[in-house]
Design a protein around this motif. Structure first.
Motif, PDB file in Angstrom:
ATOM      1  N   ALA A  32     -61.933  11.038  43.927  1.00  0.00           N
ATOM      2  CA  ALA A  32     -62.849  10.778  45.050  1.00  0.00           C
ATOM      3  C   ALA A  32     -62.321  11.435  46.323  1.00  0.00           C
ATOM      4  O   ALA A  32     -63.083  12.050  47.078  1.00  0.00           O
ATOM      5  CB  ALA A  32     -63.017   9.278  45.238  1.00  0.00           C
ATOM      6  N   GLU A  33     -61.007  11.348  46.529  1.00  0.00           N
ATOM      7  CA  GLU A  33     -60.413  11.959  47.724  1.00  0.00           C
ATOM      8  C   GLU A  33     -60.562  13.468  47.735  1.00  0.00           C
ATOM      9  O   GLU A  33     -60.709  14.086  48.775  1.00  0.00           O
ATOM     10  CB  GLU A  33     -58.921  11.598  47.815  1.00  0.00           C
ATOM     11  CG  GLU A  33     -58.701  10.225  48.421  1.00  0.00           C
ATOM     12  CD  GLU A  33     -57.268   9.731  48.253  1.00  0.00           C
ATOM     13  OE1 GLU A  33     -56.400  10.504  47.779  1.00  0.00           O
ATOM     14  OE2 GLU A  33     -57.030   8.548  48.579  1.00  0.00           O
ATOM     15  N   ARG A  34     -60.523  14.065  46.534  1.00  0.00           N
ATOM     16  CA  ARG A  34     -60.666  15.529  46.425  1.00  0.00           C
ATOM     17  C   ARG A  34     -62.131  15.971  46.480  1.00  0.00           C
ATOM     18  O   ARG A  34     -62.427  17.153  46.468  1.00  0.00           O
ATOM     19  CB  ARG A  34     -60.048  16.018  45.104  1.00  0.00           C
ATOM     20  CG  ARG A  34     -58.554  15.799  44.996  1.00  0.00           C
ATOM     21  CD  ARG A  34     -57.755  16.862  45.700  1.00  0.00           C
ATOM     22  NE  ARG A  34     -58.092  18.197  45.213  1.00  0.00           N
ATOM     23  CZ  ARG A  34     -57.698  19.327  45.760  1.00  0.00           C
ATOM     24  NH1 ARG A  34     -56.989  19.300  46.846  1.00  0.00           N
ATOM     25  NH2 ARG A  34     -58.040  20.493  45.248  1.00  0.00           N
ATOM     26  N   GLY A  35     -63.049  14.995  46.498  1.00  0.00           N
ATOM     27  CA  GLY A  35     -64.474  15.345  46.602  1.00  0.00           C
ATOM     28  C   GLY A  35     -65.094  15.758  45.285  1.00  0.00           C
ATOM     29  O   GLY A  35     -66.156  16.393  45.263  1.00  0.00           O
ATOM     30  N   GLN A  93     -59.340   7.319  42.393  1.00  0.00           N
ATOM     31  CA  GLN A  93     -59.092   7.486  43.832  1.00  0.00           C
ATOM     32  C   GLN A  93     -58.751   8.947  44.156  1.00  0.00           C
ATOM     33  O   GLN A  93     -59.266   9.521  45.121  1.00  0.00           O
ATOM     34  CB  GLN A  93     -57.948   6.571  44.249  1.00  0.00           C
ATOM     35  CG  GLN A  93     -57.911   6.357  45.750  1.00  0.00           C
ATOM     36  CD  GLN A  93     -56.722   5.506  46.160  1.00  0.00           C
ATOM     37  OE1 GLN A  93     -56.184   4.727  45.351  1.00  0.00           O
ATOM     38  NE2 GLN A  93     -56.303   5.653  47.401  1.00  0.00           N
ATOM     39  N   ARG A  94     -57.914   9.539  43.324  1.00  0.00           N
ATOM     40  CA  ARG A  94     -57.531  10.937  43.535  1.00  0.00           C
ATOM     41  C   ARG A  94     -58.752  11.844  43.464  1.00  0.00           C
ATOM     42  O   ARG A  94     -58.938  12.731  44.296  1.00  0.00           O
ATOM     43  CB  ARG A  94     -56.509  11.328  42.456  1.00  0.00           C
ATOM     44  CG  ARG A  94     -55.995  12.740  42.582  1.00  0.00           C
ATOM     45  CD  ARG A  94     -54.985  13.039  41.488  1.00  0.00           C
ATOM     46  NE  ARG A  94     -54.480  14.401  41.584  1.00  0.00           N
ATOM     47  CZ  ARG A  94     -53.667  14.945  40.685  1.00  0.00           C
ATOM     48  NH1 ARG A  94     -53.251  14.232  39.652  1.00  0.00           N
ATOM     49  NH2 ARG A  94     -53.260  16.194  40.816  1.00  0.00           N
ATOM     50  N   SER A 110     -62.519  23.244  44.136  1.00  0.00           N
ATOM     51  CA  SER A 110     -62.956  21.945  44.679  1.00  0.00           C
ATOM     52  C   SER A 110     -64.277  21.488  44.064  1.00  0.00           C
ATOM     53  O   SER A 110     -64.593  20.307  44.085  1.00  0.00           O
ATOM     54  CB  SER A 110     -63.090  22.030  46.197  1.00  0.00           C
ATOM     55  OG  SER A 110     -63.953  23.090  46.525  1.00  0.00           O
ATOM     56  N   TYR A 137     -67.266   4.436  43.005  1.00  0.00           N
ATOM     57  CA  TYR A 137     -67.237   5.878  43.307  1.00  0.00           C
ATOM     58  C   TYR A 137     -68.167   6.201  44.478  1.00  0.00           C
ATOM     59  O   TYR A 137     -69.259   5.639  44.568  1.00  0.00           O
ATOM     60  CB  TYR A 137     -67.608   6.699  42.067  1.00  0.00           C
ATOM     61  CG  TYR A 137     -66.858   8.014  42.053  1.00  0.00           C
ATOM     62  CD1 TYR A 137     -65.536   8.067  41.645  1.00  0.00           C
ATOM     63  CD2 TYR A 137     -67.463   9.181  42.521  1.00  0.00           C
ATOM     64  CE1 TYR A 137     -64.823   9.261  41.672  1.00  0.00           C
ATOM     65  CE2 TYR A 137     -66.758  10.381  42.556  1.00  0.00           C
ATOM     66  CZ  TYR A 137     -65.429  10.401  42.127  1.00  0.00           C
ATOM     67  OH  TYR A 137     -64.720  11.578  42.173  1.00  0.00           O
ATOM     68  N   CYS A 169     -56.771  17.449  37.137  1.00  0.00           N
ATOM     69  CA  CYS A 169     -56.691  17.452  38.614  1.00  0.00           C
ATOM     70  C   CYS A 169     -55.566  18.382  39.085  1.00  0.00           C
ATOM     71  O   CYS A 169     -55.750  19.155  40.029  1.00  0.00           O
ATOM     72  CB  CYS A 169     -56.449  16.045  39.150  1.00  0.00           C
ATOM     73  SG  CYS A 169     -57.907  14.999  39.112  1.00  0.00           S
ATOM     74  N   SER A 216     -56.207   4.788  39.866  1.00  0.00           N
ATOM     75  CA  SER A 216     -55.480   5.777  40.684  1.00  0.00           C
ATOM     76  C   SER A 216     -56.089   7.171  40.486  1.00  0.00           C
ATOM     77  O   SER A 216     -56.194   7.958  41.434  1.00  0.00           O
ATOM     78  CB  SER A 216     -53.987   5.770  40.349  1.00  0.00           C
ATOM     79  OG  SER A 216     -53.783   6.162  39.019  1.00  0.00           O
TER      80      SER A 216
END
Ligand SMILES: [Zn+2]
Length: 273
Positions: free
Chosen positions: A187-190, A184-185, A169, A212, A160, A181
């Motif tokens: 998923a937030e970054r797509g 989550q990172r 991306s 997810y 990441c 964690s």
């Protein structure tokens, strides 16, 4: 009515195997699988590569099966680091075949090789793998291609970081396993993940499928890797993604047809199919 993997052929879902090693099957099996795919609803397979020779085989398969086999070229991290010369040959060959490729992959970090070395008390240098991955990510950025990643557990955090440094991306973490964690990172970054047939019997993977984002998930087999549970003793087949889709549908509380269509749509949108 005939059945394949428990599903009626005539009512087969649209399916995409977003990660398979076609070059690792023996030739007879591979040709049989490829001939069977259209009748089983498999619309496309993403054929990831291990190294240059493997990229060349996948390239030839894609030429013979246009619209069905989409190749990704790269260097799988769970093997010894090659000499610089060999790396440069691979990078040059990929640049020369950019028009034939769908993604850079399989690339990533050698989690399992490192763990095995640690268990045996053998030294293991991660640095050369990070350097190689850095080069391959720079190449993906240069060629404007998505990446098919092998990066699990704590390695995914390192990947990441690198993806962020390279402003990439479009990242697909295949057969992902990792901490909440990290999930989550990602998923937030797509970023995207994909589920293999072990979604039917691995609670860790079922948890991931619950959490997810449903518009960032795909199906895969990582074939010819063999599976357990209901797949024990079977040759891994892209049509097994029908059962992955059905398992994900159950977890999400969706009708199987709707779930399969969504998984297919996600793979098409990620890989630009
Ligand atoms: Zn793989």
């Amino acid at each position: 009515m005939s059945y394949v993997h428990g599903l009626p052929c005539e009512a087969s879902f649209p399916l995409i195997d977003a990660h398979i090693h076609l070059d690792l099957y023996d030739e007879v099996t591979r040709e049989r699988l490829l001939q069977e795919l259209p009748n089983l609803g498999v619309e496309a397979v993403i054929a990831v590569s291990m190294h240059l020779a493997s990229s060349q085989v996948n390239h030839a398969l894609a030429e013979r099966h246009p619209g069905l086999v989409f190749p990704a070229f790269g260097f799988h991290p769970e093997q010894p680091i090659p000499a610089d010369e060999e790396i440069n040959r691979l990078l040059d060959w990929i640049r020369g075949h950019v028009g034939n490729m769908i993604a850079v992959g399989e690339i990533g970090l050698p989690y399992y090789a490192r763990k095995e070395a640690e268990e045996q008390g053998a030294p293991f240098e991660l640095e050369p793998y990070l350097t190689l991955l850095d080069k391959l990510l720079a190449l993906a950025r240069e060629l404007d291609k998505p990446v098919a990643l092998h990066a699990v557990y704590e390695d995914a955090d390192l990947v990441c970081d690198l993806l962020e440094q390279h402003c990439i991306s479009r990242a697909h973490f295949h057969w992902f396993k990792g901490s909440s964690s990290t999930v989550q990172r990602m998923a937030e970054r797509g970023y995207y993940v994909s589920f293999t047939p072990d979604l039917l019997y691995e609670s860790e993977i079922q948890d991931l499928a619950r959490r997810y984002p449903p518009d960032r998930v795909m199906t895969e087999t990582d074939g010819p890797w063999p599976f357990e549970g209901p797949f024990m003793g079977q040759i891994t087949h892209p049509a097994m993604t029908a059962e992955v889709a059905t398992a994900w549908a159950r977890i999400q509380g969706l009708p199987p047809e709707e779930a399969a269509a969504a998984l297919c749509r996600n793979a098409r949108s990620f890989y630009g199919l």
